[in-house]
Design an enzyme around this catalytic site. Sequence first.
Site, PDB file in Angstrom:
ATOM      1  N   GLY A 143      22.749  70.928  11.227  1.00  0.00           N
ATOM      2  CA  GLY A 143      23.352  72.223  11.541  1.00  0.00           C
ATOM      3  C   GLY A 143      24.195  72.151  12.797  1.00  0.00           C
ATOM      4  CG  ASP A 144      22.402  71.578  16.615  1.00  0.00           C
ATOM      5  OD1 ASP A 144      22.682  72.566  17.306  1.00  0.00           O
ATOM      6  OD2 ASP A 144      21.241  71.281  16.293  1.00  0.00           O
ATOM      7  CB  THR A 145      26.286  67.122  13.636  1.00  0.00           C
ATOM      8  OG1 THR A 145      25.484  67.219  12.453  1.00  0.00           O
ATOM      9  CG2 THR A 145      25.468  66.423  14.706  1.00  0.00           C
ATOM     10  CB  ALA A 169      29.608  69.835  16.892  1.00  0.00           C
TER      11      ALA A 169
END
Length: 402
Positions: free
Chosen positions: A187-189, A192
């Site tokens: 989710g973070d990557t 980003a």
Amino acid sequence: MLQRASSRRGTLSDESFAAPGATAGALEGIRVVEMGQLIAGPFCGQLLGDMGAEVVKIEPPEQGDPMRHWGQGSTPTWWRVIARNKYSVAADLRSTEGQAMVRRLIAKADILIENFRPGTIEKWGMSPENLMAENPGLIIVRVSGYGQTGPYSTRAGFGGIGEAMGGWRAIVGEPDRAPSRMGVSIGDTLAATYGCMGALAALQARARTGKGQVVDSALYEAVLQVMEGLVPEWAVAGHKRNRTGSKLPGIAPSNVYKCKDGDYLIGANQDTVFGRLCEAMGRPELATDARYATHIARGKHQEELDALVEAWTSQHTVQQVEDAMIEHGVPAGRVFDAEDMLADPHFAAREAIITVDDPELGPTQMQAPFPKLSRTPSTVRRPAPRTIGQDTKEVLARWLGE
């Protein structure tokens, strides 16, 4: 002999020496202030830095970014990847002095990255309106759990929460168990990566208009973008996807199959490819069997077909199955772990894994910058900062003349 990476805006310090053949990158001359921490904001900064941007990372003076301490082993190595190609500047963003210094840097930047809870930078006097009044061409990448608007915007949000809301967690895992996580902070990557993509689009728009803009990347929406037909399948057909383990319902054979010495992934769901798999298995009659002759038929008989394929693979080693798949032109592959990657000739030939000379750890292997550009390839020009704020004086002198 090591080569120095060049910059149109000034000479980099001795620590910016890169490996032979390193280029300045497609984003040479672009200045980035990274004001986030942990994964989403810093990964966006990593991508831009790999492509040649000069990334100044703002860290709290005492503790620094928590990523310095994340990872396995006696000396965490994750920091070496996510902080490569960056300069560390120490600033207390909760103090008037720290805010003033960072605002001066932002006034000289092309891109600002922040991944605080919405409203945080506004409390520090750094609203997009204020920052863009001082720097009209500024592009502000804002990564957050739920986005900058909407009823959930002020809630705390992490990658796993975005994965759950975006639909990922509901379909990952075995059907009789609780939803699983992927094993990495997807989710973070994803958020980003979409933030980086938005920044690149905004740079192109600025080249035409001279004006910057805000890139609003929400964790849950980044996940939603890669959910394929999940929403329209429910909205149009009333079909709700569920957890199905390693198989994709109706797509057969396309699964991970047991061999004598490990697991092997085979994807032979197309008619012609399935025929070639049948030949490789010594079962050519299966290709014309009414239960398996078409894509739809194979989907209806998926479990029994998977059992037939695994009955064959289980009699052979991974290498034997792979040799047969290559010979018959069937898309297939081993299930790699890090040890496999470091030993594989294809990874080596494409330089998918590189070695960075880390000042503390020495030669450190890590994933190479990606994607590959033919004229302005991305490179690792400098290792991750060793200490918090080690580049403060240099950056202030070069960017601000102080």
